[in-house]
Enzyme design. Structure first.
Site, short mmCIF file in Angstrom:
data_model
loop_
_atom_site.label_atom_id
_atom_site.label_comp_id
_atom_site.label_asym_id
_atom_site.label_seq_id
_atom_site.Cartn_x
_atom_site.Cartn_y
_atom_site.Cartn_z
CB CYS A 41 70.30 71.37 44.88
SG CYS A 41 69.14 70.16 44.24
CE LYS A 100 70.32 71.97 40.67
NZ LYS A 100 70.95 70.86 41.42
CG HIS A 102 66.26 71.85 41.16
ND1 HIS A 102 66.98 70.84 41.76
CD2 HIS A 102 65.00 71.35 41.01
CE1 HIS A 102 66.22 69.79 41.96
NE2 HIS A 102 65.00 70.07 41.51
CG HIS A 256 73.84 66.59 40.35
ND1 HIS A 256 73.02 65.61 39.83
CD2 HIS A 256 73.18 67.12 41.41
CE1 HIS A 256 71.91 65.57 40.54
NE2 HIS A 256 71.97 66.46 41.50
CG ASP A 308 74.07 73.02 45.60
OD1 ASP A 308 75.07 72.29 45.62
OD2 ASP A 308 73.15 72.88 44.75
CG HIS A 309 74.28 69.72 48.39
ND1 HIS A 309 75.00 68.70 47.79
CD2 HIS A 309 73.28 70.03 47.52
CE1 HIS A 309 74.45 68.41 46.61
NE2 HIS A 309 73.42 69.21 46.42
CE LYS A 333 72.06 65.78 46.49
NZ LYS A 333 72.19 65.56 45.03
#
Length: 544
Positions: A41, A100, A102, A256, A308-309, A333
């Site tokens: 991420c 989020k 991060h 997640h 994002d992945h 991932k």
């Protein structure tokens, strides 16, 4: 284009009932070869916001720290990087980020907020400056709590043994030592034991909290409030800004671990807790789409939905999978090159502008969002740096038949693991792997027993010659091509390696934000809504 709006929703690959996401795809354009610039991420989000490979901004590591590890670390998206939010804000857009982040928070003090979203072009932020983690709910699937507890317990045992040895030596007169070392070693052992007991609570308070702009509103988070609060914040932003151009980045905390899910969605899916969580997120997508309809914004709003992945295969307990799955694609991932870690959903919807139901199989990247929305907003793509993304609008509209990406590079930390070549004259998508992780156990499809596959060291294989796949015929990357089976083997290898050399010549050395110095917990950088370490507050009412 002052009537355009852009929105992004983050999602790992899903296999559950998602009518609202499906509706987005039916009403919009679907990208079937949409690629993230990293398989984790923090670097992926940096690339998304800047339109640049994360190795250019330093949002990578060289020592195995794959993402930012603490809110109270000094690493983060450098202040000299330009996000698309910053450019759109300069063009008069209201810019918001909900969910989020991060990408870092502070540099030198707990309130300098040098990496904060508000310093990167967003004029409104509500959400987590860090990321939802298993440690936020003290899950058995732990990112750092279990490892820290084990290290602290080991050190406690060592110091306790030292203290007992000194006491025994002192009492038997075998060790000529004063009582001071005995007392200090005993006190240190007690402190380490207490630390191992409280480290879980420290992580929850240090990383699992909500902020509104620069103010902490909830520390630690009350998880059953979070989803309603985010939806309320999205609706409020849209209502406040509906009369002017806006950019809203909705970055879900969902899909997640620890898969925080409201009670009315628990047990509803055929796919366990992961499926429940996906269905709740899909419901949130529907609520946001409904708000756009009610506010009369649907036809003037460009919506973008992605991830994002890929799914995290190693997030598994027993026979239960908590990290999702990646269908026909190999890996997941954290794996820098395999498709399962980097091939993600890509949907654009803009009623009356983009053709509904269009499917595009050309290679595209999350980095393409940067030049696309900048040009839609009437801005200029920066000329003082390399921008790796390409404007997607001609492809989305159908005025261009091919993507502008001839090559895409696939990094794992700062190490180049793979590259793809779109040979347009043949309609072929070649994929070359220079480095791949060693799956564990042998024959498995992931690095089970680890949190994530490594990028370097003994647990990766450097291939000579590199592995070659034809993704256009073999998207699952199961059939390795050789000079005997592929007449173009040497031509492809030479062309891809030439492209890699040309790409590497465009790289400049920059400080690596995720290496050890920028990625360790520093107490003086820790955000706290009370006197440290008494970080507790609840400053906002329950959502309406």
């Amino acid at each position: 284009l002052t009537g355009s709006r852009e929105r992004d929703n983050m999602l790992h690959l899903h296999h559950s009932w998602t009518p609202n996401i499906d509706r987005l795809a039916e009403d919009g354009v679907k990208l079937t070869q949409h690629i993230s610039a990293a398989s984790l991420c923090t670097p992926s989000r940096a690339a998304f916001l800047t339109g640049r490979y994360p190795v250019r901004s330093g949002m990578v590591s060289s020592i195995g720290y794959r993402v930012l590890q603490w809110t109270g670390a000094s690493g983060g998206l450098p202040t000299n990087e330009t996000t698309f939010a910053k450019i759109l804000k300069e063009k008069g857009y209201a810019t918001g980020l909900i969910g989020k982040w991060h990408l870092g928070l502070n540099c030198e003090s707990a309130s300098d907020h040098c990496h904060h979203p508000l310093h990167h072009g967003f004029d409104h932020f509500y959400g987590m400056p860090f990321s939802l983690m298993g440690d936020c709910a003290r899950w058995e699937l732990s990112e750092k709590r279990v490892n820290l507890e084990q290290k602290l317990n080991f050190l406690f045992q060592v110091l306790a043994l030292v203290a007992l040895t000194l006491v025994a030596g002192k009492l038997t007169h075998l060790i000529p030592v004063s009582w001071m070392p005995v007392i200090w070693s005993a006190l240190s052992a007690v402190l380490l034991l207490a630390s191992s007991y409280f480290v879980g609570a420290l992580i929850v308070h240090a990383d699992c909290f909500l902020m509104r702009n620069h103010t902490i509103t909830e520390q630690p988070m009350c998880f059953q409030r979070t989803t309603p609060l985010i939806l309320q914040e999205v609706a409020s932003f849209l209502k406040r800004n509906k009369h002017g151009p806006f950019l809203l980045f909705v970055s879900f905390l969902h899909v997640h671990i620890p898969l925080i899910t409201m009670e009315n969605f628990l047990g509803k899916s055929l796919h366990g807790l992961y499926g429940d969580n996906v269905e709740e997120m899909d419901w949130m997508v529907g609520r946001i789409l409904d708000t756009l309809d009610v506010e009369g914004l649907s036809n003037s709003t460009l919506i973008y939905f992605t991830s994002d992945h890929g799914g995290s295969l190693e997030n598994q307990l027993g026979n239960t999978q908590y990290g999702g799955w990646n269908g026909i694609y190999k890996g997941g991932k954290g794996m820098g090159g395999w498709e399962g870690g980097i091939r993600v959903p890509g949907i654009f919807r803009w009623p009356g502008v983009l053709p509904a139901g269009r499917v595009i199989g050309e290679p595209t990247s999350l980095m393409d969002v940067f030049p696309t929305v900048v040009r839609l907003a009437g801005g200029e793509v920066p000329q003082d740096r390399v921008i790796d993304g390409q404007d997607l609008l001609p492809l989305l509209l159908g005025t261009a038949q091919h993507s502008d990406h001839e090559f895409l590079m696939h990094y794992c930390e700062r190490f180049l693991h793979a590259a793809r070549w779109h040979q347009r004259d043949r309609g072929t998508m070649w994929k070359v792997h220079f480095v791949t992780p060693v799956f564990q156990p042998e024959g498995a499809g992931a690095c089970y027993g680890r949190k994530v596959c490594p990028c370097f060291g003994e647990k990766v294989v450097h291939h000579d010659p590199p592995l070659l796949f034809d993704l256009s015929r073999d998207p699952s990357e199961t059939h390795i091509l050789t000079p005997a089976s592929e007449p173009m083997f040497y031509q492809v290898m030479e062309r891809v390696q030439q492209a890699v050399r040309e790409h590497q010549r465009t790289l400049s050395p920059v400080p690596l934000q995720l290496d050890r110095l920028g990625n360790i917990w520093r107490p003086w950088l820790q955000p706290c809504c009370g006197p440290f370490p008494l970080c507790w507050c609840l400053r906002e009412d329950d959502p309406q």
